[in-house]
Write a protein that holds these residues in place. Sequence first.
Motif, PDB file in Angstrom:
ATOM      1  N   PRO A 282       3.645  19.288 -46.564  1.00  0.00           N
ATOM      2  CA  PRO A 282       3.342  19.059 -45.143  1.00  0.00           C
ATOM      3  C   PRO A 282       1.841  19.125 -44.859  1.00  0.00           C
ATOM      4  N   THR A 283       1.436  18.441 -43.823  1.00  0.00           N
ATOM      5  CA  THR A 283       0.084  18.546 -43.285  1.00  0.00           C
ATOM      6  C   THR A 283       0.202  18.898 -41.812  1.00  0.00           C
ATOM      7  N   SER A 284      -0.255  20.087 -41.452  1.00  0.00           N
ATOM      8  CA  SER A 284      -0.195  20.547 -40.075  1.00  0.00           C
ATOM      9  C   SER A 284      -1.591  20.446 -39.470  1.00  0.00           C
ATOM     10  N   ALA A 285      -1.689  19.796 -38.305  1.00  0.00           N
ATOM     11  CA  ALA A 285      -2.984  19.585 -37.659  1.00  0.00           C
ATOM     12  C   ALA A 285      -2.909  20.015 -36.203  1.00  0.00           C
ATOM     13  N   PRO A 286      -2.967  21.309 -35.904  1.00  0.00           N
ATOM     14  CA  PRO A 286      -2.889  21.777 -34.513  1.00  0.00           C
ATOM     15  C   PRO A 286      -4.142  21.403 -33.726  1.00  0.00           C
ATOM     16  N   HIS A 287      -3.975  21.241 -32.416  1.00  0.00           N
ATOM     17  CA  HIS A 287      -5.105  20.932 -31.542  1.00  0.00           C
ATOM     18  C   HIS A 287      -6.005  22.151 -31.412  1.00  0.00           C
ATOM     19  N   HIS A 288      -7.296  21.896 -31.111  1.00  0.00           N
ATOM     20  CA  HIS A 288      -8.237  23.020 -31.084  1.00  0.00           C
ATOM     21  C   HIS A 288      -7.998  23.965 -29.903  1.00  0.00           C
ATOM     22  N   THR A 289      -7.160  23.590 -28.954  1.00  0.00           N
ATOM     23  CA  THR A 289      -6.819  24.508 -27.866  1.00  0.00           C
ATOM     24  C   THR A 289      -5.664  25.435 -28.228  1.00  0.00           C
ATOM     25  N   SER A 290      -5.137  25.350 -29.432  1.00  0.00           N
ATOM     26  CA  SER A 290      -4.008  26.183 -29.844  1.00  0.00           C
ATOM     27  C   SER A 290      -4.402  27.660 -29.835  1.00  0.00           C
ATOM     28  N   SER A 291      -3.490  28.492 -29.387  1.00  0.00           N
ATOM     29  CA  SER A 291      -3.736  29.930 -29.331  1.00  0.00           C
ATOM     30  C   SER A 291      -3.465  30.572 -30.685  1.00  0.00           C
ATOM     31  N   ALA A 292      -3.798  31.852 -30.789  1.00  0.00           N
ATOM     32  CA  ALA A 292      -3.529  32.587 -32.027  1.00  0.00           C
ATOM     33  C   ALA A 292      -2.038  32.658 -32.308  1.00  0.00           C
ATOM     34  N   VAL A 293      -1.230  32.823 -31.264  1.00  0.00           N
ATOM     35  CA  VAL A 293       0.225  32.876 -31.448  1.00  0.00           C
ATOM     36  C   VAL A 293       0.754  31.536 -31.954  1.00  0.00           C
ATOM     37  N   ALA A 294       0.213  30.429 -31.448  1.00  0.00           N
ATOM     38  CA  ALA A 294       0.657  29.119 -31.920  1.00  0.00           C
ATOM     39  C   ALA A 294       0.319  28.919 -33.393  1.00  0.00           C
ATOM     40  N   LEU A 295      -0.794  29.470 -33.835  1.00  0.00           N
ATOM     41  CA  LEU A 295      -1.199  29.302 -35.228  1.00  0.00           C
ATOM     42  C   LEU A 295      -0.406  30.193 -36.174  1.00  0.00           C
ATOM     43  N   VAL A 296      -0.298  31.481 -35.862  1.00  0.00           N
ATOM     44  CA  VAL A 296       0.316  32.414 -36.814  1.00  0.00           C
ATOM     45  C   VAL A 296       1.796  32.645 -36.544  1.00  0.00           C
ATOM     46  N   GLY A 297       2.289  32.287 -35.353  1.00  0.00           N
ATOM     47  CA  GLY A 297       3.690  32.502 -35.026  1.00  0.00           C
ATOM     48  C   GLY A 297       3.859  33.654 -34.059  1.00  0.00           C
ATOM     49  N   GLY A 298       5.031  33.748 -33.496  1.00  0.00           N
ATOM     50  CA  GLY A 298       5.315  34.822 -32.547  1.00  0.00           C
ATOM     51  C   GLY A 298       6.424  34.421 -31.611  1.00  0.00           C
ATOM     52  N   GLY A 299       6.465  35.049 -30.456  1.00  0.00           N
ATOM     53  CA  GLY A 299       7.523  34.782 -29.491  1.00  0.00           C
ATOM     54  C   GLY A 299       8.671  35.746 -29.661  1.00  0.00           C
ATOM     55  N   SER A 300       9.680  35.550 -28.863  1.00  0.00           N
ATOM     56  CA  SER A 300      10.885  36.380 -28.926  1.00  0.00           C
ATOM     57  C   SER A 300      12.114  35.469 -28.791  1.00  0.00           C
ATOM     58  N   PRO A 301      12.862  35.313 -29.869  1.00  0.00           N
ATOM     59  CA  PRO A 301      12.670  35.880 -31.207  1.00  0.00           C
ATOM     60  C   PRO A 301      11.483  35.242 -31.915  1.00  0.00           C
ATOM     61  N   PRO A 302      10.915  35.911 -32.937  1.00  0.00           N
ATOM     62  CA  PRO A 302       9.742  35.368 -33.632  1.00  0.00           C
ATOM     63  C   PRO A 302      10.026  34.008 -34.251  1.00  0.00           C
ATOM     64  N   ARG A 303       9.105  33.083 -34.037  1.00  0.00           N
ATOM     65  CA  ARG A 303       9.187  31.739 -34.605  1.00  0.00           C
ATOM     66  C   ARG A 303       7.980  31.500 -35.506  1.00  0.00           C
ATOM     67  N   PRO A 304       8.108  30.670 -36.531  1.00  0.00           N
ATOM     68  CA  PRO A 304       6.957  30.389 -37.400  1.00  0.00           C
ATOM     69  C   PRO A 304       5.889  29.584 -36.669  1.00  0.00           C
ATOM     70  N   GLY A 305       4.627  29.853 -37.001  1.00  0.00           N
ATOM     71  CA  GLY A 305       3.518  29.132 -36.405  1.00  0.00           C
ATOM     72  C   GLY A 305       3.061  27.988 -37.285  1.00  0.00           C
ATOM     73  N   GLU A 306       1.913  27.421 -36.934  1.00  0.00           N
ATOM     74  CA  GLU A 306       1.409  26.259 -37.664  1.00  0.00           C
ATOM     75  C   GLU A 306       1.079  26.588 -39.114  1.00  0.00           C
ATOM     76  N   ILE A 307       0.620  27.817 -39.376  1.00  0.00           N
ATOM     77  CA  ILE A 307       0.282  28.153 -40.764  1.00  0.00           C
ATOM     78  C   ILE A 307       1.526  28.227 -41.638  1.00  0.00           C
TER      79      ILE A 307
END
Length: 411
Positions: A282-307
């Motif tokens: 895979p090649t993941s290319a998040p936008h530069h406005t992405s937050s830390a949670v969007a990159l590393v994952g999080g939420g409830s329940p925890p979901r995988p992020g872009e990394i």
Amino acid sequence: MSLSLVQSRALLGLEAASVTVEVHLANGLPSFTLVGLAETEVKEARERVRSAIQNAGLEFPNNKRITVNLAPADLPKDSGRFDLPIALGILAASGQIQAAGLAGHEFAGELSLSGELRPVRGALAMALALHTRGIATRLVLPTESAKEAALVPGGEVYGARHLLDVVQRFMPEGAAAQSSEPAVPPSADGWARIHAAAAGAAPLYADLADVKGHASAKRALEIAAAGGHSLLMVGEPGSGKSMLAQRFAGLLPPMSIDEALETAAVASLGGSFSTERWMSRPTSAPHHTSSAVALVGGGSPPRPGEISQAHHGVLFLDEFPEFARSALEALREPLETGTITIARAARRAEFPARFQLIAAMNPCPCGYQGSALKACRCTPDQVKSVRDRRIQHPWISLVRHALHLDSALHR
């Protein structure tokens, strides 16, 4: 029999923990109670299951007190994956299907109001859990989800399109439906054992050979791919940084089966897995406005992020200095360990995150410092701020082995 047990699985990160769906029918005031630390979407299964059973021409025990327990009680349950096991548990407890026949099976699937089965997230993670633990059981899923789960070797996976496709496999011998003719008859091929698709052609990537010129830059990409280096590309707008980054995955070695399964399992958790991308990095290319949670994952329940979506692939960060510092700082530990742990008050999840980082940036705010095509209009302080605002300690440790492409992109 007024009590039935149906096996299913809940998702907690990449772990697919076993869940027993216990259904009890008792006399008393008619009710439908669902317990067991269920999220809102699970509690809404009461209405979906009731309508699906009735619209399929089966009998729903409206005059009974129905209690559904999702055990263990301290494990969080989310999504509509428990619709199918709850429906089967009610039918087994009311004697419409054989409760003993459900043993040796695990079920998951979301029901529409008409009884159609809809795909669920994490089907491949469920099959991986059975495979890694050496559990010999049949996994029954909606057909689309079953195609994912069948990629795990050695599994016995069945796909169904409608609730009636499943019910007919567990009807008492010689028994007919206890109600009128089904309103939605199941299709002829609604139930089938799903086998892994035969290996097709090699994965298709954007080809680096399509890039004309940029000899030094292409050589740098080849060295980075061979050595597993992170890569920072600096060049003027339109010089080809994004074009080169999108072709980097094609330089990496073919995926092994274990790597492909891990990558596909993460994509399945996010609902983005496609069998056409099987064995493709895979090649993941998040936008530069992405937050830390969007990159590393999080939420409830925890979901995988872009990394994690880029596991065994490429994470491309375009406009690198524009990312929030907190988002870039969050990448330090995953780059070193290859995993990311999401810890919350109620739960903890660990996701794989072994990716190759490719970053791109302009050399200055206007982007034309050192360009022969257009004069740069930035002051020295502006140029220094671009290079130092984000790319300073601790990022020096990240890029100290990277190949820095300045003038190479202009050739």
